[in-house]
Design a protein around this motif. Structure first.
Motif, short mmCIF file in Angstrom:
data_model
loop_
_atom_site.label_atom_id
_atom_site.label_comp_id
_atom_site.label_asym_id
_atom_site.label_seq_id
_atom_site.Cartn_x
_atom_site.Cartn_y
_atom_site.Cartn_z
N GLU A 125 0.85 -1.19 0.00
CA GLU A 125 0.00 0.00 0.00
C GLU A 125 0.88 1.24 0.00
O GLU A 125 1.81 1.36 0.80
N CYS A 167 -7.74 -4.14 6.23
CA CYS A 167 -9.18 -4.28 6.01
C CYS A 167 -9.81 -2.94 5.61
O CYS A 167 -9.19 -1.88 5.75
N THR A 168 -11.04 -3.01 5.15
CA THR A 168 -11.74 -1.81 4.68
C THR A 168 -12.01 -0.83 5.82
O THR A 168 -12.21 0.36 5.56
N ASP A 169 -12.00 -1.30 7.07
CA ASP A 169 -12.20 -0.39 8.21
C ASP A 169 -10.89 0.22 8.71
O ASP A 169 -10.87 0.92 9.72
N CYS A 206 -10.41 -9.30 3.25
CA CYS A 206 -11.52 -8.48 3.72
C CYS A 206 -12.31 -7.95 2.53
O CYS A 206 -11.73 -7.56 1.51
N ASP A 207 -13.63 -7.94 2.66
CA ASP A 207 -14.49 -7.28 1.68
C ASP A 207 -15.75 -6.81 2.39
O ASP A 207 -15.80 -6.76 3.62
N GLN A 208 -16.77 -6.46 1.62
CA GLN A 208 -17.98 -5.89 2.22
C GLN A 208 -18.72 -6.88 3.10
O GLN A 208 -19.53 -6.49 3.95
N LYS A 228 -19.57 -8.27 9.78
CA LYS A 228 -19.30 -6.98 10.40
C LYS A 228 -19.77 -6.93 11.85
O LYS A 228 -19.28 -6.12 12.64
#
Length: 279
Positions: A125, A167-169, A206-208, A228
Motif C-alpha cells: 500500500e 481491512c476496509t475499516d 476483507c471485503d464488504q 461486520k
C-alpha cells in the motif's frame, strides 16, 4: 487388530475424500484442476488468473491461466512460492522455503528487494510493502519502503505468521497459525488478539461481507467468514489445505485448495438466486 487398522485407514480415507460442503445457499464448483499446490491467486483483466504453485526445491512456479484455460509459466524455478501482490506496475512474490529473497517482477525482469526466511504473506500500500515470515516462534514482520529501499522489522518472535492485510475499516490484521489466532497490528505494539481458537488460520481477505479466513489444515479445514457484527460462519467445510481467497470480479470468489491441487469458485446465495431466476 486388523479391524482397528482397517477402521483407522477408513477414517483417514474418509477425511481425504469426503467432498467439500457449502453452507446454506452458498455453492461452489471446481474451475481449475491439476494446479499443483495452488496457493496465491491474483485475478487479472479479461478473466485471466495468476496462481503460485507451491512446490519445493525449485520446482515451484507462478502460472498464468488464460480465460480459455491455457496456461503459461510466468516465473519458474522457485521454492514454495506462496504470496503474490501487485505493486508498482508489476508483481511482488515470496518464497517460503529457507532463506530466499522477496522479488519484484516487472515486464519479465525479476529484481530482488530484500532477504527473508520462509516469507509467505505480502501486502502493498502506497510507499510500503509488508511481508511476514512463516517460522515457528521466530517469524518476523517486515516493512519495506519503496522510495529509499529501507527495511524495518516491525515484529519478531511470531509463531507461524502467514498472512497480513489491511481491512476496509482501516485495521491491519495478521495471522499466527501456530497459536490459532488473528491479531491486529497496532502502533503501541500490543497487537491484541481479535479472533482465537482457530484451526491453523492462514490467508486473510476483507471485503464488504467481512473477514475471510482459510485454515491451512490437511483434513477437515474450513473457510470462515466473520461478518461486520463479529459473527463467525463456516462457509465451506471439509477442505484440504485451502490457501488464498480472492474476489473474482464476477460477483463470486476464487479459493485455492492446495491440498487437492485445484481452484474453486464460490458463489454467494444472492448471486445463485439471481442466476436461477435468469434461466
Amino acid at each position: 487388530m486388523l479391524l482397528l487398522l482397517l477402521a483407522t485407514l477408513g477414517f483417514f480415507a474418509w477425511q481425504s475424500f469426503y467432498p467439500v460442503q457449502a453452507a446454506g445457499q452458498w455453492s461452489y464448483q471446481v474451475v481449475h484442476r491439476d494446479v499443483p499446490k495452488a496457493a496465491a491467486l491474483v485475478v487479472l483483466d479479461g478473466g485471466e488468473l495468476m496462481v503460485s504453485q507451491e512446490l519445493r526445491d525449485r520446482r515451484g512456479s507462478i502460472v498464468r491461466i488464460q480465460a480459455d484455460g491455457k496456461r503459461e509459466d510466468v516465473v519458474s524455478g522457485l521454492s514454495k512460492p506462496d504470496g503474490i501482490v501487485s505493486a508498482r506496475g508489476g508483481w511482488v512474490f515470496s518464497q517460503e522455503e529457507g532463506d530466499t529473497a522477496v522479488n519484484f517482477l516487472l515486464r519479465g525482469d525479476v529484481t530482488q528487494l530484500f532477504q527473508g526466511s520462509n516469507v509467505q504473506g505480502l501486502w502493498n500500500e502506497g510507499d510500503h510493502l509488508y511481508a511476514i515470515e512463516d517460522r515457528h516462534d521466530n517469524g518476523r514482520l517486515f516493512r519495506y519502503t519503496w522510495s529509499d529501499k529501507s527495511l524495518v522489522v516491525l515484529r519478531d518472535n511470531l509463531d507461524e505468521a502467514e498472512s497480513i492485510i489491511r481491512c476496509t475499516d482501516g485495521r491491519m490484521l495478521y495471522t499466527e497459525k501456530g497459536k490459532g489466532v488473528v491479531r491486529q497490528l497496532t502502533e503501541d505494539g500490543t497487537d491484541p488478539v481479535i479472533y482465537e481458537h482457530l484451526n491453523k488460520p492462514t490467508f486473510l481477505m476483507c471485503d464488504q461481507r467481512g473477514l475471510w479466513i482459510s485454515e491451512d489444515s490437511t483434513h477437515r479445514a474450513r473457510l470462515l467468514l466473520i461478518d461486520k457484527a463479529g459473527n463467525q460462519k463456516t462457509i465451506l467445510s471439509f477442505l484440504k489445505a485451502p490457501q488464498s481467497i480472492v474476489v473474482s470480479g464476477r460477483d463470486t470468489y476464487l479459493l485455492a485448495e492446495g491440498g487437492r491441487n485445484r481452484v474453486l469458485e464460490l458463489t454467494p446465495p444472492s448471486e445463485r438466486v439471481s442466476q436461477h431466476q435468469q434461466r
